[in-house]
Design a protein around this motif. Structure first.
Motif, PDB file in Angstrom:
ATOM      1  N   VAL A  17      -4.249  -5.097   4.117  1.00 54.05           N
ATOM      2  CA  VAL A  17      -3.732  -4.565   2.851  1.00 54.05           C
ATOM      3  C   VAL A  17      -4.862  -4.083   1.958  1.00 54.05           C
ATOM      4  O   VAL A  17      -4.847  -2.956   1.457  1.00 54.05           O
ATOM      5  CB  VAL A  17      -2.876  -5.620   2.122  1.00 54.05           C
ATOM      6  N   SER A  18      -5.826  -4.940   1.683  1.00 51.86           N
ATOM      7  CA  SER A  18      -6.952  -4.536   0.843  1.00 51.86           C
ATOM      8  C   SER A  18      -8.191  -5.282   1.286  1.00 51.86           C
ATOM      9  O   SER A  18      -8.118  -6.289   1.990  1.00 51.86           O
ATOM     10  CB  SER A  18      -6.663  -4.807  -0.635  1.00 51.86           C
ATOM     11  N   TYR A  27      -7.851  -0.243  -0.982  1.00 54.78           N
ATOM     12  CA  TYR A  27      -6.475  -0.480  -0.554  1.00 54.78           C
ATOM     13  C   TYR A  27      -6.276   0.300   0.739  1.00 54.78           C
ATOM     14  O   TYR A  27      -6.344   1.530   0.731  1.00 54.78           O
ATOM     15  CB  TYR A  27      -5.459   0.019  -1.580  1.00 54.78           C
ATOM     16  N   HIS A  28      -6.043  -0.401   1.836  1.00 56.87           N
ATOM     17  CA  HIS A  28      -5.901   0.248   3.153  1.00 56.87           C
ATOM     18  C   HIS A  28      -7.007   1.272   3.384  1.00 56.87           C
ATOM     19  O   HIS A  28      -6.765   2.365   3.914  1.00 56.87           O
ATOM     20  CB  HIS A  28      -4.525   0.901   3.298  1.00 56.87           C
ATOM     21  N   LEU A  48       0.417   0.686  -0.156  1.00 54.90           N
ATOM     22  CA  LEU A  48       0.307  -0.745   0.128  1.00 54.90           C
ATOM     23  C   LEU A  48       1.381  -1.224   1.099  1.00 54.90           C
ATOM     24  O   LEU A  48       1.125  -2.076   1.947  1.00 54.90           O
ATOM     25  CB  LEU A  48       0.390  -1.544  -1.175  1.00 54.90           C
ATOM     26  N   ASP A 182      -3.556  -4.694  -6.233  1.00 56.95           N
ATOM     27  CA  ASP A 182      -3.838  -5.715  -5.226  1.00 56.95           C
ATOM     28  C   ASP A 182      -5.300  -6.109  -5.303  1.00 56.95           C
ATOM     29  O   ASP A 182      -6.142  -5.365  -5.824  1.00 56.95           O
ATOM     30  CB  ASP A 182      -3.501  -5.230  -3.817  1.00 56.95           C
ATOM     31  N   GLY A 336       1.292  -5.606  -4.612  1.00 52.44           N
ATOM     32  CA  GLY A 336       0.410  -6.252  -3.646  1.00 52.44           C
ATOM     33  C   GLY A 336       1.017  -7.507  -3.060  1.00 52.44           C
ATOM     34  O   GLY A 336       0.891  -7.769  -1.853  1.00 52.44           O
ATOM     35  N   ALA A 339       3.335  -6.446  -0.399  1.00 48.65           N
ATOM     36  CA  ALA A 339       2.622  -5.970   0.788  1.00 48.65           C
ATOM     37  C   ALA A 339       2.154  -7.145   1.640  1.00 48.65           C
ATOM     38  O   ALA A 339       2.273  -7.135   2.874  1.00 48.65           O
ATOM     39  CB  ALA A 339       1.427  -5.110   0.359  1.00 48.65           C
TER      40      ALA A 339
END
Length: 371
Positions: A17-18, A27-28, A48, A182, A336, A339
């Motif tokens: 995810v992060s 983020y990604h 996300l 996130d 977040g 996610a």
């Protein structure tokens, strides 16, 4: 068995995810600087949850889904009116209201991918409605229904004030939402994952996360930053106030971070937003005071500002009541949390760590008359 206080440095799971690597938040894989400067919050939520940015048609469809799901059941609003309005903190109200939302979702306990996606849409869309409704109810006003033709950021400010925001305010609030969306395995995200790892439902996971975010060592820090700025009052008072606090070993909220040793990459964006907004409102003292405090704490303690420090003056400049700062954090961070919840469900294993026992050993039972 080796232990680490506060689980500092412990890698508890894997996640796509992060990431926070060498002080860079992504983020990604997308650098937070690129997202803060270019992305709408809706694009970030889509990223996300779907691991990629949407194309134009996907984004329009996603925006419509969020807008159409923003109204909350009237029973939840009526229950909110029964809260002890004058005594309850908005985070406590939000925690209770989100739990109530689960009672009115017939698919709350369904675990299919589509059911979870629909719950995700509802939670993301309805948290702003809950926060703004509570704010207005306690002020003796009626909640403002969401509009379907506004952006996520603009709609929040509209539901809060009853007036559509200007472009600068909308842009500033959108950026704040992007920056808070996130942050890897922070306390509230870890709480959410622990909760749903038992195969509890998404409403429970988000409610648990809100409970963790409520604490002043996590989401509540920005509210306490604004309290400090209000106590200082004027720029000339900043230096004696902060130096006295440091001498008394009082913690200055909004500085330092367990993960970032060379500064929080989100802080510079919020600092610039604070500069612009305080100039527009004619209350530059909040920015000037913040910069002065930043200089003193950095020089005296070697601590750099984190995301909470400048976000306080940003939200204040947008006319947002100070105790709503942390609920706004939740409005963003639920993206977040969701996610991570979805990721946990994809490859779930019950999260059950061990503890090193430090209590007494080989105690003998004594009948009560001999104790």
């Amino acid at each position: 068995m080796s232990t680490t206080k506060g689980l500092e440095g412990v890698v508890a799971t894997t996640s796509s995810v992060s990431s926070i690597i060498d002080g860079v938040l992504t983020y990604h894989g997308y650098d937070i600087d690129d997202l803060a400067d270019n992305a709408s919050f809706e694009e970030v939520v889509y990223l996300l949850w779907n691991h990629r940015l949407p194309d134009y048609e996907e984004l329009q469809s996603f925006k419509k889904e969020l807008a159409d799901a923003a109204e909350v059941p009237e029973a939840v609003i009526e229950q909110m009116k029964s809260y002890p309005i004058k005594d309850v903190h908005p985070m406590a109200a939000l925690r209770t209201a989100v739990s109530n939302l689960g009672l009115f979702d017939s698919s709350a306990d369904e675990t299919s991918e589509e059911a979870n996606r629909q719950k995700a849409i509802k939670l993301q869309a309805q948290l702003p409605t809950l926060v703004t409704a509570f704010s207005r109810i306690r002020d003796g006003k009626d909640p403002v229904a969401p509009k379907t033709d506004l952006s996520f950021a603009a709609n929040f400010l509209y539901m809060l004030t009853g007036e559509e925001p200007d472009e600068i305010s909308e842009k500033a609030f959108n950026k704040a939402l992007v920056l808070h969306a996130d942050h890897e395995l922070n306390a509230s995200t870890f709480t959410a994952r622990v909760c749903v790892a038992t195969l509890s439902d998404m409403y429970s996971g988000v409610t648990a996360a809100i409970g963790a975010l409520k604490g002043p060592l996590h989401g509540g820090a920005n509210e306490r930053v604004m309290k400090m700025l209000s106590e200082i009052g004027e720029v000339d008072n900043a230096e004696p106030y902060i130096k006295d606090a440091l001498a008394r070993k009082v913690k200055i909220m909004g500085f330092g971070h367990r993960v970032y040793k060379n500064g929080d990459p989100r802080a510079k964006h919020l600092k610039e937003m604070s500069r612009q907004l305080t100039h527009i409102t004619g209350e530059t003292k909040w920015y000037d005071m913040s910069v002065k405090i930043d200089e003193i704490v950095t020089n005296e303690k070697g601590l750099l500002p984190n995301v909470d420090f400048y976000s306080a003056s940003v939200y204040h400049s947008l006319g947002i009541e100070h105790d709503l700062f942390t609920p706004i954090f939740a409005v963003s961070r639920v993206s977040g949390w969701i996610a991570h919840i979805l990721e946990q469900f994809e490859n779930n294993r019950l999260i059950r760590p061990r503890a090193e026992y430090t209590g007494p050993d080989r105690q003998e039972w004594l009948p009560i008359e001999k104790r």
